[in-house]
Every structure is written in C-alpha cells, then in structure tokens.
Write a protein that holds these residues in place. Structure first.
Motif, mmCIF file in Angstrom:
data_model
loop_
_atom_site.group_PDB
_atom_site.id
_atom_site.type_symbol
_atom_site.label_atom_id
_atom_site.label_comp_id
_atom_site.label_asym_id
_atom_site.label_seq_id
_atom_site.Cartn_x
_atom_site.Cartn_y
_atom_site.Cartn_z
ATOM 1 N N ARG A 9 0.843 -1.209 0.000
ATOM 2 C CA ARG A 9 0.000 0.000 0.000
ATOM 3 C C ARG A 9 0.873 1.252 0.000
ATOM 4 O O ARG A 9 0.637 2.194 -0.763
ATOM 5 N N GLY A 10 1.863 1.264 0.868
ATOM 6 C CA GLY A 10 2.784 2.406 0.907
ATOM 7 C C GLY A 10 3.539 2.556 -0.405
ATOM 8 O O GLY A 10 3.746 3.668 -0.900
ATOM 9 N N ALA A 11 3.942 1.417 -0.970
ATOM 10 C CA ALA A 11 4.696 1.453 -2.232
ATOM 11 C C ALA A 11 3.844 2.045 -3.355
ATOM 12 O O ALA A 11 4.334 2.793 -4.206
ATOM 13 N N ARG A 12 2.564 1.733 -3.317
ATOM 14 C CA ARG A 12 1.669 2.264 -4.342
ATOM 15 C C ARG A 12 1.590 3.792 -4.250
ATOM 16 O O ARG A 12 1.619 4.511 -5.263
ATOM 17 N N VAL A 13 1.506 4.284 -3.021
ATOM 18 C CA VAL A 13 1.445 5.727 -2.810
ATOM 19 C C VAL A 13 2.728 6.397 -3.317
ATOM 20 O O VAL A 13 2.692 7.424 -4.021
ATOM 21 N N VAL A 14 3.856 5.797 -2.983
ATOM 22 C CA VAL A 14 5.139 6.387 -3.370
ATOM 23 C C VAL A 14 5.309 6.376 -4.893
ATOM 24 O O VAL A 14 5.710 7.374 -5.498
ATOM 25 N N ALA A 15 4.992 5.246 -5.512
ATOM 26 C CA ALA A 15 5.146 5.163 -6.974
ATOM 27 C C ALA A 15 4.277 6.218 -7.656
ATOM 28 O O ALA A 15 4.693 6.860 -8.631
ATOM 29 N N HIS A 16 3.082 6.414 -7.124
ATOM 30 C CA HIS A 16 2.186 7.426 -7.698
ATOM 31 C C HIS A 16 2.788 8.827 -7.546
ATOM 32 O O HIS A 16 2.748 9.640 -8.474
ATOM 33 N N ALA A 17 3.353 9.078 -6.370
ATOM 34 C CA ALA A 17 3.967 10.397 -6.128
ATOM 35 C C ALA A 17 5.179 10.614 -7.036
ATOM 36 O O ALA A 17 5.446 11.741 -7.468
ATOM 37 N N TRP A 18 5.914 9.545 -7.312
ATOM 38 C CA TRP A 18 7.079 9.671 -8.207
ATOM 39 C C TRP A 18 6.653 10.022 -9.626
ATOM 40 O O TRP A 18 7.380 10.650 -10.374
ATOM 41 N N ARG A 48 0.500 17.240 -3.052
ATOM 42 C CA ARG A 48 -0.661 17.035 -2.167
ATOM 43 C C ARG A 48 -0.339 16.046 -1.052
ATOM 44 O O ARG A 48 -0.770 16.203 0.087
ATOM 45 N N LEU A 49 0.449 15.033 -1.390
ATOM 46 C CA LEU A 49 0.822 14.012 -0.413
ATOM 47 C C LEU A 49 1.653 14.624 0.718
ATOM 48 O O LEU A 49 1.466 14.313 1.894
ATOM 49 N N LEU A 50 2.568 15.509 0.338
ATOM 50 C CA LEU A 50 3.418 16.127 1.363
ATOM 51 C C LEU A 50 2.627 17.151 2.186
ATOM 52 O O LEU A 50 2.909 17.364 3.358
ATOM 53 N N ALA A 51 1.638 17.771 1.555
ATOM 54 C CA ALA A 51 0.844 18.789 2.265
ATOM 55 C C ALA A 51 -0.165 18.141 3.213
ATOM 56 O O ALA A 51 -0.421 18.644 4.304
#
Lengths: 203, 119, 110
Positions: A56-65, A73-76
């Motif tokens: 799940r975390g990896a999916r979020v990171v790949a999307h942010a990359w 938005r993720l950082l905010a």
C-alpha cells in the motif's frame, strides 16, 4: 504507580505465553457472549490485518514519483492524498516526509511502537526493539549501519519520533535509473525499510 | 477524537462538537519543553524535557492522552505540535552530523516560550 | 531512584540491532484485533492510552521479560476490568474453563 504484580500466574506449570493465550481466549469469549462483538468481527479484523502490507505504501510512493501534483498534495496532507487513491487511513493522521539529496528521514516510536500500519501493515520486530527505540534518536547513522545502510556524511538526518497522533511514512528518492518505468515496475523497487527510512533505494 | 486544527488565537469546537483549546504557538516559534516529571502516563519523552526547539507545524488539537489514559474524555482537546530539536541540543556529546535533527510531537501544555525569546 | 519509566527509552545505551522480522502467531493477531475492535469509534471501550498506561504499570522487569502481545493482552484485560466491562471473577473462571478443556493448544481458535 505500578501495582504489585505476581508473575507466577495461573497454575505453577503454566508459562507466561500460555497464560496470556488462555486469557485471550477467555476475554474474547466473554466479550462475544456480552454482544460487544462477534466471532466474525474478530475473523474479519484479522483478515483485514493480513491484507495490509507495505505494498500500500509502495503504491502511494510510486504514484507520487510519477505525478508531481500528487506528490505535492501528499506532502501537504498525507491522509487526504492516500484517501484519494481509495485507501482508508483510519483515525490517525498520516504525515509523509520527503527524502532529498540533502535530507534523509527516519521514523521511530521511542515510547512504544507507533507505526504507519495503515500503509505498511504490522511492524517488524526490530522496530519494536529496545535497540532501535533507544539508539536511533541518538546515533541514527550507527543504527542505519546495522541495517547495512550508509549515507553521505553531509546528508542531514531527520528522525521522527511518533509520540502522539501522527504517523509517519518516508517518501524515498526516486532512483535515476527508473526513468520511464510503469507504476508496477516502480513499486517493485520499493522496500518496506525504505518507507521507514532504515534503507535507501540506490538502484 | 481528532480535532480540526486550532488556528492561533481561536477557541472552538471540532466538527463533532468537541471543545479544543486555542493554539498559543505558531510555526517558527522557539519553545522549550517543560522539565516536568508528572507521576503517571505521559507522551512527552524524557530525553526532550527541558530542551528547546522550534515549532515545525501545528498538527491539530487532540484529546489529552494524560486524561484518556485514566478513562476520561481528555477535553478540551490540546493543540499538538511537531517540534524540531537540533540533535546537539538533545545530546550535547552528539557525534554524528551537527546539522541532524529530531522531530517530536508535543502537546501544548508541555511547551513554554524558550527562555532566550522571552521579553 | 529515577522517575524515568522503563518504556521511555529514547537515547539510552543499547546493543547492536539485529533486523529481525516477526511472523505473527494467530493468537497475537487476535489480541491485536481485540484492541482494534474495542477501541473502534462505535465501541470506545478502551483507548490506546489506557492500554499504554497499563503496560507501563507492569514495571521494568515484567516489561522487559514479557513479549509484545503478552503485554498487550495483560493491558487489555486490566483495562476491561477497570472499566467494568468484565470482572476478575468471571475472567478467572473462564480461564479455568479454558485450562480444564485442555488449555490454549486444545482450543479451537476460530
């Protein structure tokens, strides 16, 4: 403060783990009888737990990359950005902290074992260990070395002690060699430890 | 029990009607953690008590864990901050990069204006 | 005497870290599930801070000797008793019944 506590629980030949396994069965059956939850509630909760891991975390990171606006938005607001992808974060707030060439982030909970379970699943043993919890706030590079992780000397380390209502996940740096890769390919490069900050993704 | 962020100077209630205290500090403020030793459950690590740092952000307002721990509601909610400490402020003998920092979530009632910033 | 609690260990000296994983046992996952269900918004029968307080009250020796989910189970039981959700007599009797039926190994766990 602490009450006198007799650790010769139960029967004389009963060890600590048997005692608490027995208590778990007893408490669970009492609460089911009282209608507080059902056996199915317990089963479903365990199944949901089994279904959550660092993918799940990896999916979020790949999307942010791949998507700079999403990254911002993720950082905010980590919670809102993760929910955008259809994942539930629960009652705790998610803070995503970004690694850069100048700053490396590491996550710990020195007081207990707070961990971004909603994105990484249950924590590994070492995260809950005395060695990690005691040392990483005081000698982070020495602890990273125990993982085989080395950082350039001029990188600033930012250790996040999860003491209260926030949970932290690290946004690792995207490896330069990954240009043009698909989300699935990017996700495969990401390790759980990179999302806690005890590893880096270097190739 | 999470509250909406209390903006500095405001007193209010969150969307569920729970009261929260106004936030006294803003990002960039220098604060010191009280060197207190209350006899019970607290979430302020020993190693930062009496140490000074800078408010990195206001996280919102949350029920006070020192009350929740004893079965009480912990309201009004306490503003919660992330405070950034220089590693050398926490550990005068720190041996790694002098620019390293530790960030800790600390509830408002544990914070005071850093002594060097007092008028 | 120090007033620093044993669980509050940030910055203390400790040995080399071995990055051990943990294969969670079924009973450990059920303890975790109990905590999640009891602390859920619709039940609110315990808070994580009550759990932590009861773990911290174990004292240093027990804290260090017990495993992670042993500490959790202890604290869940204590909190439910303190809240009056269960009482010690019914819990003690039910534990005896589990033992009489062959103990946790014999129990059909779900």
């Amino acid at each position: 403060m602490s009450e006198p506590h007799d650790h010769r629980h139960g029967r004389d030949d009963e060890d600590s783990v048997s005692y608490y396994r027995t208590m778990e069965i007893a408490v669970r059956s009492l609460l089911i009888e009282k209608g507080i939850f059902s056996a199915q509630d317990v089963r479903r909760t365990v199944e949901a737990m089994d279904g959550r891991n660092y993918s799940r975390g990896a999916r979020v990171v790949a999307h942010a990359w791949q998507d700079g606006a999403y990254r911002a938005r993720l950082l905010a607001n980590g919670t809102a950005a993760v929910e955008e992808l259809g994942m539930q974060v629960g009652p705790l707030k998610l803070v995503v902290v970004e690694n850069t060439p100048a700053v490396h982030n590491v996550v710990v909970c020195t007081l207990c074992s707070c961990y971004p379970r909603m994105l990484l699943g249950l924590p590994p043993d070492w995260y809950k260990s005395r060695e990690y919890r005691s040392r990483v706030v005081r000698e982070p590079r020495a602890v990273l070395a125990d993982f085989g992780t080395a950082l350039p000397a001029d990188v600033t380390i930012r250790v996040h002690d999860s003491t209260a209502d926030m949970r932290y996940m690290v946004l690792p740096m995207r490896p330069p060699a990954s240009a043009g890769e698909s989300a699935a390919q990017l996700e495969r490069r990401i390790s759980r430890d990179a999302l806690v900050g005890t590893a880096v993704i270097d190739r | 029990m999470s509250g909406s962020a209390g903006m500095p100077g405001m007193y209010g209630t969150d969307p569920e009607g729970a009261a929260f205290l106004p936030a006294h500090f803003s990002p960039g403020d220098r604060v010191r953690v009280r060197a207190a030793i209350p006899p019970g459950h607290v979430r302020t690590p020993w190693y930062c008590r009496g140490r000074s740092g800078v408010v990195e952000r206001l996280c919102g307002a949350f029920a006070n864990p020192e009350e929740l721990a004893y079965g009480r509601p912990g309201l009004p909610a306490q503003p919660l901050y992330r405070v950034r400490f220089q590693a050398r402020e926490l550990w005068p003998d720190y041996r790694e990069n002098a620019a390293d920092v530790v960030e800790i979530e600390i509830y408002q009632h544990w914070l005071e204006t850093a002594p060097e910033d007092r008028p | 005497m120090t007033m620093r609690s044993n669980h509050d260990m940030g910055g203390l000296a400790a040995g080399r870290l071995t990055p051990r994983e943990h294969e969670y046992e079924p009973w450990e996952k059920r303890v975790d599930a109990l905590m999640m269900l009891l602390s859920s918004k619709q039940r609110q029968l315990l808070t994580v801070d009550e759990l932590r307080r009861n773990i911290e009250a174990l004292g240093a020796d027990a804290y260090d000797r017990m495993t992670y989910y042993e500490r959790w189970m202890h604290a869940i039981g204590q909190t439910l008793i303190q809240r009056g959700v269960i009482n010690i007599d019914e819990l003690g009797r039910r534990m005896e019944e589990v033992r009489a039926a062959g103990g946790p190994d014999a129990a059909v766990n779900q």
